[in-house]
Design a protein around this motif. Structure first.
Motif, PDB file in Angstrom:
ATOM      1  N   SER A 181      10.873-113.817  17.715  1.00 49.20           N
ATOM      2  CA  SER A 181      10.115-112.977  18.580  1.00 49.20           C
ATOM      3  C   SER A 181       9.563-113.635  19.817  1.00 49.20           C
ATOM      4  CB  SER A 181       9.155-112.161  17.906  1.00 49.20           C
ATOM      5  OG  SER A 181       7.990-113.039  17.477  1.00 49.20           O
ATOM      6  N   TRP A 182       9.424-113.228  20.755  1.00 45.69           N
ATOM      7  CA  TRP A 182       8.970-113.804  22.265  1.00 45.69           C
ATOM      8  C   TRP A 182       8.125-112.849  22.884  1.00 45.69           C
ATOM      9  CZ3 TRP A 182      10.023-118.757  24.168  1.00 45.69           C
ATOM     10  CH2 TRP A 182      10.929-119.464  23.511  1.00 45.69           C
ATOM     11  N   ILE A 183       6.968-113.270  23.328  1.00 44.85           N
ATOM     12  CA  ILE A 183       6.173-112.449  24.359  1.00 44.85           C
ATOM     13  C   ILE A 183       6.861-112.828  25.880  1.00 44.85           C
ATOM     14  CG2 ILE A 183       3.924-112.055  25.667  1.00 44.85           C
ATOM     15  CD1 ILE A 183       2.526-112.978  22.875  1.00 44.85           C
ATOM     16  N   ARG A 184       7.154-111.907  26.465  1.00 46.72           N
ATOM     17  CA  ARG A 184       8.082-111.933  27.916  1.00 46.72           C
ATOM     18  C   ARG A 184       7.141-111.092  28.990  1.00 46.72           C
ATOM     19  NH1 ARG A 184      13.512-110.438  24.464  1.00 46.72           N
ATOM     20  NH2 ARG A 184      14.209-112.415  23.969  1.00 46.72           N
ATOM     21  N   VAL A 185       7.672-111.461  30.030  1.00 44.68           N
ATOM     22  CA  VAL A 185       7.189-110.528  31.249  1.00 44.68           C
ATOM     23  C   VAL A 185       8.204-110.215  32.174  1.00 44.68           C
ATOM     24  CG1 VAL A 185       6.583-112.849  32.657  1.00 44.68           C
ATOM     25  CG2 VAL A 185       5.152-110.584  32.814  1.00 44.68           C
ATOM     26  N   GLN A 186       8.260-109.038  32.892  1.00 42.76           N
ATOM     27  CA  GLN A 186       8.892-108.826  34.171  1.00 42.76           C
ATOM     28  C   GLN A 186       8.228-108.100  34.937  1.00 42.76           C
ATOM     29  OE1 GLN A 186      12.723-107.322  32.960  1.00 42.76           O
ATOM     30  NE2 GLN A 186      13.312-106.782  35.008  1.00 42.76           N
ATOM     31  N   ARG A 187       8.469-108.340  36.089  1.00 42.25           N
ATOM     32  CA  ARG A 187       7.794-107.420  37.294  1.00 42.25           C
ATOM     33  C   ARG A 187       8.268-106.009  37.135  1.00 42.25           C
ATOM     34  NH1 ARG A 187       7.820-108.698  44.061  1.00 42.25           N
ATOM     35  NH2 ARG A 187       6.676-106.884  44.381  1.00 42.25           N
ATOM     36  N   LEU A 188       7.062-105.278  37.791  1.00 40.57           N
ATOM     37  CA  LEU A 188       7.208-103.646  37.775  1.00 40.57           C
ATOM     38  C   LEU A 188       7.283-103.307  39.000  1.00 40.57           C
ATOM     39  CD1 LEU A 188       4.427-102.458  35.335  1.00 40.57           C
ATOM     40  CD2 LEU A 188       6.836-102.023  34.891  1.00 40.57           C
ATOM     41  N   PRO A 209       2.281-123.446  12.663  1.00 39.36           N
ATOM     42  CA  PRO A 209       2.258-123.040  11.512  1.00 39.36           C
ATOM     43  C   PRO A 209       1.521-121.856  11.286  1.00 39.36           C
ATOM     44  CG  PRO A 209       2.014-125.430  11.550  1.00 39.36           C
ATOM     45  CD  PRO A 209       2.020-125.086  12.824  1.00 39.36           C
ATOM     46  N   TRP A 210       0.296-121.526  12.007  1.00 38.87           N
ATOM     47  CA  TRP A 210      -0.524-120.644  11.845  1.00 38.87           C
ATOM     48  C   TRP A 210       0.043-119.297  12.248  1.00 38.87           C
ATOM     49  CZ3 TRP A 210      -2.796-116.691  14.843  1.00 38.87           C
ATOM     50  CH2 TRP A 210      -2.766-117.221  16.211  1.00 38.87           C
ATOM     51  N   GLU A 211       1.057-119.211  13.042  1.00 40.52           N
ATOM     52  CA  GLU A 211       1.570-118.189  13.557  1.00 40.52           C
ATOM     53  C   GLU A 211       2.507-117.264  12.955  1.00 40.52           C
ATOM     54  OE1 GLU A 211       1.289-119.337  18.221  1.00 40.52           O
ATOM     55  OE2 GLU A 211       3.080-119.758  17.212  1.00 40.52           O
ATOM     56  N   GLY A 212       2.968-117.947  11.615  1.00 38.58           N
ATOM     57  CA  GLY A 212       4.129-117.335  10.888  1.00 38.58           C
ATOM     58  C   GLY A 212       5.240-116.946  11.530  1.00 38.58           C
ATOM     59  N   HIS A 213       5.608-115.899  11.490  1.00 38.46           N
ATOM     60  CA  HIS A 213       7.155-115.455  11.914  1.00 38.46           C
ATOM     61  C   HIS A 213       7.169-114.418  13.076  1.00 38.46           C
ATOM     62  CE1 HIS A 213       5.931-112.144   9.330  1.00 38.46           C
ATOM     63  NE2 HIS A 213       6.627-111.291   9.724  1.00 38.46           N
ATOM     64  N   LEU A 214       6.004-114.642  13.766  1.00 38.28           N
ATOM     65  CA  LEU A 214       5.929-113.451  14.988  1.00 38.28           C
ATOM     66  C   LEU A 214       4.540-113.900  15.848  1.00 38.28           C
ATOM     67  CD1 LEU A 214       3.352-111.051  14.631  1.00 38.28           C
ATOM     68  CD2 LEU A 214       4.957-110.564  12.948  1.00 38.28           C
ATOM     69  N   VAL A 215       4.946-113.347  17.282  1.00 35.70           N
ATOM     70  CA  VAL A 215       3.625-113.475  18.140  1.00 35.70           C
ATOM     71  C   VAL A 215       3.757-112.047  18.596  1.00 35.70           C
ATOM     72  CG1 VAL A 215       3.280-115.847  18.705  1.00 35.70           C
ATOM     73  CG2 VAL A 215       5.149-114.451  19.857  1.00 35.70           C
ATOM     74  N   LEU A 229      -3.481-116.257  28.452  1.00 34.52           N
ATOM     75  CA  LEU A 229      -2.889-115.603  27.598  1.00 34.52           C
ATOM     76  C   LEU A 229      -3.421-115.460  26.110  1.00 34.52           C
ATOM     77  CD1 LEU A 229      -0.514-113.435  26.741  1.00 34.52           C
ATOM     78  CD2 LEU A 229       1.044-115.702  26.248  1.00 34.52           C
ATOM     79  N   LEU A 230      -4.213-114.353  25.928  1.00 32.80           N
ATOM     80  CA  LEU A 230      -4.561-114.218  24.510  1.00 32.80           C
ATOM     81  C   LEU A 230      -3.550-113.318  23.654  1.00 32.80           C
ATOM     82  CD1 LEU A 230      -7.197-115.271  25.872  1.00 32.80           C
ATOM     83  CD2 LEU A 230      -8.502-113.754  24.303  1.00 32.80           C
ATOM     84  N   TYR A 231      -3.065-113.598  22.599  1.00 31.86           N
ATOM     85  CA  TYR A 231      -1.993-112.883  21.880  1.00 31.86           C
ATOM     86  C   TYR A 231      -2.354-113.096  20.343  1.00 31.86           C
ATOM     87  CZ  TYR A 231      -0.334-117.885  20.707  1.00 31.86           C
ATOM     88  OH  TYR A 231      -0.478-118.938  20.114  1.00 31.86           O
ATOM     89  N   SER A 232      -1.625-112.242  19.657  1.00 36.73           N
ATOM     90  CA  SER A 232      -1.921-112.225  18.248  1.00 36.73           C
ATOM     91  C   SER A 232      -0.512-112.956  17.349  1.00 36.73           C
ATOM     92  CB  SER A 232      -2.387-110.740  17.469  1.00 36.73           C
ATOM     93  OG  SER A 232      -3.557-110.418  18.081  1.00 36.73           O
ATOM     94  N   ALA A 233      -0.994-113.184  16.085  1.00 32.79           N
ATOM     95  CA  ALA A 233       0.394-113.853  15.519  1.00 32.79           C
ATOM     96  C   ALA A 233       0.058-113.710  13.744  1.00 32.79           C
ATOM     97  CB  ALA A 233       0.410-115.334  15.758  1.00 32.79           C
TER      98      ALA A 233
END
Length: 332
Positions: A181-188, A209-215, A229-233
């Motif tokens: 999984s990726w966090i992505r961006v595209q213009r609107l 390691p702490w992020e496991g299998h996803l962001v 960028l603040l994100y969860s994982a």
């Protein structure tokens, strides 16, 4: 989704009254509030400032497809209702997740995740309203974003840059089908209803390691010319869920993660903090997110509740999340 409960106001305040001998003035106050600020089920909360008030939106639950709350102070919340009572043609009932709202062109646009009727995958749509409380309407025949080969697309987050350019961040739902999984961006486009330009740019993935299998659950802010960028994982349903931080000099990167540890993780007071957004008030920056009581199980589990955690900054421009803590010693 767990059923929502009624709002419980948990605000304590002590007014320090002026006294003799040069004591504090009657303007000085020692005011605190108590988390969660909404103790019903409101996963993936997003908060918008609009029309002189704060509006909170969350994942589908007992309050409807798009729960909407309103507050004058970020602490005391009242239920407005369902902001999207009519489903989009491309969606099926259930699994409406994580709406985020932005004002563009005199209207309010809600980017949300829902189950695509044809494929049963989670995809991203955009709905429009004239009022921040809705009703939001999406009459499109197809979703705005759906990466079928990568598990679908979820967790849309609109971002308007300092020059007014709108973009959309999201996550491909790779962990759903066993791919990265990726966090992505595209213009609107300027109207916010279409993606324009070249394809999406990958920003960050789960490489610690702490992020496991996803962001997932991205939110971006600009401070002193840098993009944060603040994100969860990790697993949203476990105490391993937390909040990470990445930084860049441009929205499209390259992004770096200065720390190998999360910015915020579970505490003795709250489990699974994450999937939130940053709001700025006269009292400083705040991260609005969900969490739940660590010892609540079975019928006692209230769902993922809405919390406010102070977001402060070091002299080097690095964010600090001191939390989650139940009692915060200042008002938003």
């Amino acid at each position: 989704m767990r059923p929502a409960r009624t709002v419980v106001l948990a605000l304590t305040a002590t007014l320090v009254v002026a006294g003799c001998g040069g004591g504090p003035t009657d303007q000085e106050q020692d005011v605190a509030f108590r988390n969660p600020v909404y103790d019903g089920n409101l996963p993936d909360p997003f908060v918008l400032r609009a029309d002189g008030a704060w509006y909170a939106y969350g994942t589908q639950g007992r309050l409807g497809t798009m729960p909407v709350l309103r507050s004058d102070d970020l602490v005391t919340w009242e239920v407005v209702g369902d902001g999207m009572p009519t489903l989009a043609p491309w969606t099926a009932a259930g699994r409406h997740w994580a709406p985020e709202v932005v004002a563009l062109g005199g209207r309010y646009l809600a980017y949300y995740t829902a189950m695509e009727r044809e494929t049963q995958q989670q995809c991203i749509g955009v709905a429009v309203a004239d009022d921040p409380a809705g009703p939001f309407v999406d009459d499109a025949a197809v979703p705005l974003v759906c990466e079928h080969d990568e598990g679908g697309s979820i967790d849309a987050s609109p971002f308007v840059d300092v020059d007014g350019t709108p973009s959309l961040l999201w996550k491909n739902d790779g962990n759903h089908v066993g791919v990265r999984s990726w966090i992505r961006v595209q213009r609107l486009g300027d109207d916010g209803l279409t993606l324009v330009g070249d394809g999406p740019v990958d920003l960050v993935t789960h490489d610690q390691p702490w992020e496991g299998h996803l962001v997932e659950g991205p939110t971006v802010l600009v401070r002193d010319g840098r993009y944060h960028l603040l994100y969860s994982a990790n697993d949203y349903g476990s105490a391993d869920y937390g909040v990470g931080w990445a930084v860049a000099d441009a929205l499209t990167g390259p992004w770096s993660k200065p720390s190998e540890e999360p910015l915020m993780r579970s505490s003795a007071e709250a489990a699974g903090p994450g999937h939130g957004t940053v709001v700025t008030t006269p009292g400083g920056d705040w991260y609005v997110h969900h969490a739940w009581p660590p010892d609540a199980v079975g019928a006692a589990y209230p769902g993922r509740q809405m919390w406010l955690t102070p977001l402060t900054w070091t002299a080097q421009g690095e964010p600090v999340l001191d939390g989650p803590t139940t009692v915060v010693d200042r008002l938003p």
